[in-house]
Write an enzyme that holds these catalytic residues in place. Structure first.
Site, short mmCIF file in Angstrom:
data_model
loop_
_atom_site.label_atom_id
_atom_site.label_comp_id
_atom_site.label_asym_id
_atom_site.label_seq_id
_atom_site.Cartn_x
_atom_site.Cartn_y
_atom_site.Cartn_z
N TYR A 155 0.82 -1.21 0.00
CA TYR A 155 0.00 0.00 0.00
C TYR A 155 0.86 1.27 0.00
O TYR A 155 0.63 2.17 -0.82
CB TYR A 155 -0.96 -0.01 1.19
N GLU A 162 1.62 6.52 -6.90
CA GLU A 162 0.48 7.26 -7.44
C GLU A 162 0.65 8.76 -7.25
O GLU A 162 0.41 9.56 -8.17
CB GLU A 162 -0.81 6.80 -6.76
#
Length: 221
Positions: A155, A162
């Site tokens: 994550y 991102e």
């Protein structure tokens, strides 16, 4: 006297849902496995520059299919919370369509694009495989462990990748879209917190249930 034919058991709604979810999760697991294979095989041979050409389209459309997961949650087919499901799916759609697809020159050859795909695909291979096996009552302990422990590493890698891609696209977009991009980055902090803490809560719930099962089995032996 003619023999009576044995009655074929009727499929219930839960049977149909189970078969559909098994098929859906199996297909998604295979698609993400294909993406993962393309990325990890290409990087040592040609570098990160060729990853987008080989995996960009399949990633874009595979992630788009995940819109169905919002519908699954909203309709009650699965127990996943609608908010966290919609948040994760929409944030990824933003990345593949509004960031990478819209600004490929600024994002597609970045190492962060490749690291994002590795994090996404590794996560999804385990997640969808776990769902398939769990639906069949076959999920072994190591798959459950991977499902609820890998996110601690994957994550943060995915979220960092991102945000870096959003930043690169924002710089390439120019005014006034640059400020839109920075605004999106600002939303990543609370959004990431929601998703990460949800997984921590799920991990605690599932692993506690597994421990209770083991204690129960030990007590009956």
């Amino acid at each position: 006297m003619a023999q009576e034919r044995p009655k074929t058991p009727r499929l219930t709604r839960s049977d149909v849902v189970k078969e559909y979810l098994t098929a859906y999760n199996s297909v998604c697991a295979l698609l993400w496995l294909s993406i993962f294979g393309r990325v990890v095989l290409l990087i040592p041979i040609t570098g990160v520059e060729s990853v987008y050409e080989a995996a960009g389209d399949i990633t874009k459309w595979t992630q788009t299919v995940a819109i169905l997961e919002i519908l699954h949650s909203a309709s009650g087919l699965v127990r996943s919370p609608l908010l966290t499901t919609a948040l994760q799916v929409s944030s990824r759609l933003l990345i593949v369509w509004a960031v990478v697809d819209r600004f490929p020159a600024a994002t597609s050859t970045s190492p962060f694009y490749s690291s994002m795909l590795v994090a996404w695909s590794a996560t999804e291979i385990v997640r969808y495989s776990y769902f398939v096996l769990n639906l069949r009552g076959l999920a072994p302990g190591y798959v459950t462990w991977l499902r609820y422990n890998m996110f601690h590493i994957l994550y943060p890698v995915g979220i960092l990748s991102e945000t870096m891609l959003v930043g690169k696209a924002s710089e390439a977009a120019g005014e006034p879209w640059r400020w839109v991009g920075w605004g999106i980055l600002g939303l990543y902090v609370p959004g990431s917190y929601v998703l990460y803490t949800y997984m921590i809560a799920q991990r605690r719930k599932v692993l506690k249930g597994k421990q209770a099962e083991r204690r129960s089995r030990a007590a009956t032996q």
